[in-house]
Write an enzyme that holds these catalytic residues in place. Structure first.
Site, PDB file in Angstrom:
ATOM      1  N   LYS A  78       0.824  -1.206   0.000  1.00 38.86           N
ATOM      2  CA  LYS A  78       0.000   0.000   0.000  1.00 38.86           C
ATOM      3  C   LYS A  78       0.860   1.259   0.000  1.00 38.86           C
ATOM      4  O   LYS A  78       0.547   2.240  -0.657  1.00 38.86           O
ATOM      5  CB  LYS A  78      -0.940   0.027   1.214  1.00 38.86           C
ATOM      6  CG  LYS A  78      -2.096  -0.949   1.110  1.00 38.86           C
ATOM      7  CD  LYS A  78      -3.078  -0.724   2.255  1.00 38.86           C
ATOM      8  CE  LYS A  78      -4.183  -1.767   2.247  1.00 38.86           C
ATOM      9  NZ  LYS A  78      -5.079  -1.630   3.407  1.00 38.86           N
ATOM     10  N   LYS A  96      -5.280 -11.379  -6.487  1.00 39.61           N
ATOM     11  CA  LYS A  96      -6.536 -11.434  -5.734  1.00 39.61           C
ATOM     12  C   LYS A  96      -7.500 -10.367  -6.238  1.00 39.61           C
ATOM     13  O   LYS A  96      -7.079  -9.297  -6.696  1.00 39.61           O
ATOM     14  CB  LYS A  96      -6.280 -11.267  -4.232  1.00 39.61           C
ATOM     15  CG  LYS A  96      -5.913  -9.859  -3.814  1.00 39.61           C
ATOM     16  CD  LYS A  96      -5.976  -9.659  -2.295  1.00 39.61           C
ATOM     17  CE  LYS A  96      -5.527  -8.218  -1.996  1.00 39.61           C
ATOM     18  NZ  LYS A  96      -5.527  -7.855  -0.602  1.00 39.61           N
ATOM     19  N   LYS A 100     -10.408  -4.071  -4.693  1.00 34.76           N
ATOM     20  CA  LYS A 100     -10.919  -2.806  -5.214  1.00 34.76           C
ATOM     21  C   LYS A 100      -9.786  -1.879  -5.639  1.00 34.76           C
ATOM     22  O   LYS A 100     -10.013  -0.901  -6.334  1.00 34.76           O
ATOM     23  CB  LYS A 100     -11.822  -2.117  -4.198  1.00 34.76           C
ATOM     24  CG  LYS A 100     -11.150  -1.859  -2.878  1.00 34.76           C
ATOM     25  CD  LYS A 100     -12.153  -1.570  -1.772  1.00 34.76           C
ATOM     26  CE  LYS A 100     -11.511  -1.698  -0.416  1.00 34.76           C
ATOM     27  NZ  LYS A 100     -11.845  -2.913   0.308  1.00 34.76           N
TER      28      LYS A 100
END
Ligand code: TYM
Length: 333
Positions: free
Chosen positions: A113, A196, A199
């Site tokens: 992230k 995976k 979003k």
């Protein structure tokens, strides 16, 4: 008492199929198996990346409505919003003082992230996110935490922190187990079936949102990436796209993979796609209606959350006062 707990972030208008099959579906089943179930919306985790305040408030309520519509039952489960239980944040501070900087630096989700935002610009809260998650769990003396595969490392950290605290200060925390259902722990992106479903993928063409128009999702399923072979078989290595569709259909219908594979003997990928799209449509159509109904009655949702926070705070406060005492904080007179 045996306890189960889990959370889902309010970072989108709709849960996606991976959230449901990897996590929430298990929550619904487990609320019947455990004495206590705690399911919550981690709004404090959501602000670890830049977040619009009005959208966050809306998505928090929408998340609760989705949990209820998917079968989380307030008569069996304690449902609450993380920020309504301030003891969690208080416990986070103590846990952050027994977490190694190096240990936190090894969290792969942080690295992913942070890399997306440029590590220098990433918030310190994104770095300490797993410690907040440990507090979410440890505050409630939980035995089992149903999550998808991507949360496994965070659960390991939680267990390490619980054991470390118990060793240093005496038996305080229940050491929780991750509850990860192998077959459904990782639902893959329809366009990129080795990554995976998420979003935050570059494109949303491979993402199935539960609350999207079923026609839109059907189209995405029909365009799912498969392979140049034509035999419907389950083979994660060589047929990741086909295997993902089989997994999705199996999870939504309760039919086994073997049974599905047998039913596609002599048929094409097109059949698999069309039927998977139908199964999804049958599942989401009533769900969308229920979510709309629930969102129309915010008083009802807020009452559930108020009752949940009340129950949750009582338990978290008991853990917190034990922790404060063990680390040597002087009790206020
Ligand atoms: P979150 O909000 O990203 O995801 C919610 C749940 O969905 C699972 N999941 C998946 N499962 C299978 N396939 C996928 N493609 C997929 N994508 C997501 C996640 O593993 C998760 O179980 N940090 C957590 C929220 C959290 C939490 C907690 C969970 C905060 N505190 C305490 C458990 C206990 C998260 O961001 O999940």
């Amino acid at each position: 008492r045996a306890r189960v707990l889990s959370g889902i972030q309010p970072t989108s208008d709709s849960f996606h199929l991976g959230n449901y099959l990897g996590a929430v579906k298990q929550w619904v089943a487990l609320q019947d198996d455990f004495d206590d179930a705690f399911y919550f919306i981690p709004d404090m985790h959501a602000i670890t990346v830049p977040t619009d305040p009005a959208a966050l408030r809306d998505r928090t309520r929408r998340s609760v409505a989705q949990l209820l519509a998917l079968g989380v039952d307030p008569a069996k489960s304690t449902i609450y919003v993380q920020s309504h239980v301030p003891e969690i944040a208080q416990l986070t501070w103590v846990l952050s003082c027994i977490t190694g900087f190096g240990e936190a630096s090894r969290m792969t989700q942080f690295k992913d992230k942070a890399a997306r935002q440029g590590t220098e610009g990433a918030a310190v809260g994104l770095f300490t996110y797993p410690i907040l998650m440990a507090a979410d769990i440890l505050a409630f003396q939980v035995d089992s935490v149903p999550v998808g595969e991507d949360q496994r490392q965070h659960l390991e950290l939680t267990r390490d922190l619980a054991n470390r605290f118990n060793t240093r200060f005496g038996e305080t925390f229940t050491v929780p187990d991750a509850y990860i259902v192998k077959e459904f722990a990782k639902i893959y992106d329809l366009q990129n079936p080795t990554a995976k479903m998420s979003k935050s993928a570059d494109s949303d063409a491979g993402l199935i949102n539960l609350l999207d128009e079923p026609k839109r999702s059907a189209k995405k399923i029909r365009s799912a990436v498969t392979d140049s072979d034509s035999v419907v078989a389950f083979d994660r290595e060589n047929k990741p796209g086909v295997s993902n569709l089989l997994t999705i259909q199996s999870a939504l219908t309760g039919r086994s993979i073997d049974e599905l594979v047998a039913s596609y003997e002599g048929k094409q990928y097109g059949h698999l796609k069309v039927e998977t799209a139908e199964v999804l449509s049958d599942f989401v159509t009533p769900l969308r209606g229920k979510v709309d109904e629930l969102l129309a009655d915010t008083d009802h949702l807020d009452a559930i959350l108020a009752a949940g926070a009340h129950k949750a705070r009582a338990i978290a406060a008991t853990t917190l006062s034990d922790v404060y005492d063990k680390v040597g904080f002087l009790a206020p007179a």
